[in-house]
Design a protein around this motif. Sequence first.
Motif, PDB file in Angstrom:
ATOM      1  N   ALA A 251       0.838  -1.208   0.000  1.00 24.15           N
ATOM      2  CA  ALA A 251       0.000   0.000   0.000  1.00 24.15           C
ATOM      3  C   ALA A 251       0.869   1.254   0.000  1.00 24.15           C
ATOM      4  O   ALA A 251       0.591   2.222  -0.710  1.00 24.15           O
ATOM      5  CB  ALA A 251      -0.922  -0.007   1.215  1.00 24.15           C
ATOM      6  N   GLN A 252       1.944   1.232   0.788  1.00 22.83           N
ATOM      7  CA  GLN A 252       2.855   2.378   0.831  1.00 22.83           C
ATOM      8  C   GLN A 252       3.574   2.537  -0.495  1.00 22.83           C
ATOM      9  O   GLN A 252       3.698   3.651  -1.033  1.00 22.83           O
ATOM     10  CB  GLN A 252       3.876   2.190   1.946  1.00 22.83           C
ATOM     11  N   TRP A 253       4.043   1.425  -1.074  1.00 26.50           N
ATOM     12  CA  TRP A 253       4.724   1.482  -2.373  1.00 26.50           C
ATOM     13  C   TRP A 253       3.792   1.968  -3.478  1.00 26.50           C
ATOM     14  O   TRP A 253       4.205   2.709  -4.374  1.00 26.50           O
ATOM     15  CB  TRP A 253       5.277   0.103  -2.730  1.00 26.50           C
ATOM     16  N   ASP A 254       2.543   1.543  -3.413  1.00 28.70           N
ATOM     17  CA  ASP A 254       1.573   1.975  -4.423  1.00 28.70           C
ATOM     18  C   ASP A 254       1.399   3.487  -4.374  1.00 28.70           C
ATOM     19  O   ASP A 254       1.393   4.168  -5.406  1.00 28.70           O
ATOM     20  CB  ASP A 254       0.232   1.288  -4.184  1.00 28.70           C
ATOM     21  N   GLU A 255       1.263   4.012  -3.174  1.00 33.32           N
ATOM     22  CA  GLU A 255       1.119   5.456  -3.011  1.00 33.32           C
ATOM     23  C   GLU A 255       2.349   6.183  -3.555  1.00 33.32           C
ATOM     24  O   GLU A 255       2.239   7.184  -4.266  1.00 33.32           O
ATOM     25  CB  GLU A 255       0.909   5.772  -1.534  1.00 33.32           C
TER      26      GLU A 255
ATOM     27  N   ARG B 198      -8.072   4.193   0.442  1.00 30.90           N
ATOM     28  CA  ARG B 198      -7.192   3.554  -0.535  1.00 30.90           C
ATOM     29  C   ARG B 198      -6.539   2.298   0.048  1.00 30.90           C
ATOM     30  O   ARG B 198      -6.311   1.322  -0.662  1.00 30.90           O
ATOM     31  CB  ARG B 198      -6.117   4.563  -0.945  1.00 30.90           C
ATOM     32  N   ARG B 199      -6.257   2.323   1.359  1.00 28.56           N
ATOM     33  CA  ARG B 199      -5.610   1.182   1.993  1.00 28.56           C
ATOM     34  C   ARG B 199      -6.467  -0.089   1.897  1.00 28.56           C
ATOM     35  O   ARG B 199      -5.947  -1.193   1.939  1.00 28.56           O
ATOM     36  CB  ARG B 199      -5.334   1.495   3.467  1.00 28.56           C
ATOM     37  N   LEU B 200      -7.788   0.088   1.797  1.00 28.55           N
ATOM     38  CA  LEU B 200      -8.659  -1.079   1.719  1.00 28.55           C
ATOM     39  C   LEU B 200      -8.490  -1.845   0.414  1.00 28.55           C
ATOM     40  O   LEU B 200      -8.934  -2.987   0.297  1.00 28.55           O
ATOM     41  CB  LEU B 200     -10.127  -0.657   1.868  1.00 28.55           C
ATOM     42  N   ASP B 201      -7.843  -1.225  -0.554  1.00 27.00           N
ATOM     43  CA  ASP B 201      -7.626  -1.884  -1.843  1.00 27.00           C
ATOM     44  C   ASP B 201      -6.546  -2.959  -1.748  1.00 27.00           C
ATOM     45  O   ASP B 201      -6.317  -3.693  -2.697  1.00 27.00           O
ATOM     46  CB  ASP B 201      -7.234  -0.831  -2.882  1.00 27.00           C
TER      47      ASP B 201
ATOM     48  N   VAL C 135     -13.462   1.276  -4.184  1.00 24.14           N
ATOM     49  CA  VAL C 135     -13.887   2.262  -3.187  1.00 24.14           C
ATOM     50  C   VAL C 135     -15.410   2.295  -3.084  1.00 24.14           C
ATOM     51  O   VAL C 135     -15.978   2.389  -1.993  1.00 24.14           O
ATOM     52  CB  VAL C 135     -13.348   3.661  -3.550  1.00 24.14           C
ATOM     53  N   ARG C 136     -16.085   2.194  -4.210  1.00 25.70           N
ATOM     54  CA  ARG C 136     -17.548   2.251  -4.214  1.00 25.70           C
ATOM     55  C   ARG C 136     -18.162   1.081  -3.451  1.00 25.70           C
ATOM     56  O   ARG C 136     -19.296   1.151  -2.979  1.00 25.70           O
ATOM     57  CB  ARG C 136     -18.075   2.261  -5.648  1.00 25.70           C
TER      58      ARG C 136
END
Length: 244
Positions: free
Chosen positions: A146-150, A180-183, A227-228
């Motif tokens: 998640a951090q790398w994606d950001e 976004r982290r939930l992805d 997200v939806r």
Amino acid sequence: MPTSVKTRPGPERHASQDAAFRTRADEVYAQLKRDVAEFSLVPGDRFTESEISERLGVSRTPVRQALFRLQQEGYVEVLFRSGWRVLPFDFDQFEQLYDLRMVLETTAVHRLCDSGHRVDRSLLDSLARIWLVPAAQRSSDTVQVAQWDEEFHCALVAAAGNAEMARVHRDVTDRIRIIRRLDFTKQPRIDATYEEHAKILKAIRANRGEQAAMLLRAHIETSQAEVRKITLHQVHMARTAGRR
């Protein structure tokens, strides 16, 4: 006998005290924001300033300053005589932020593939070292990915060389981080992120701007669709999974 005179603290002492309070307030602000992003605090959770003060080992003044700052940013609200509450998600706002993110990132990708613009190739090379790796070398750590994606998306915009565009993008990134982290709570989404990032990078390195923008748009739209689907139950499940 000489009369003792009580001296008042000088401006230097007041300034140092103010600076110390600001520093502690910044630390509390950062911690509470992490708590929300990592689902230690979820939408609907209630708490008091005293509880936060005791948990973080600071006085109530920096806690109050941090909470007022988070209130201005739309993370929490103050409740009359009953403390504070983490605000529910504003999905309409998230949709708008994702639309803005789409505009900024696709514009950046076109600039990266345009020979007329100065590009920071070192940033792109650092991304390749993370995302263009064999499947066996991929990380399965959801927090890390998640951090790398950001960082991937921020680096694409930063590499395009427009500092103001990068600043706005960082602000958008900060505001959507909580959902976004939930992805990245499921392995298939991690695998898909590796595949999609690799395709985007390869298109950029080949200066295929239209293809890179198309791939990036599809990548963001997939995340936006996730997200939806988010419900409060999913948020609680994510928090539970994060505590295991």
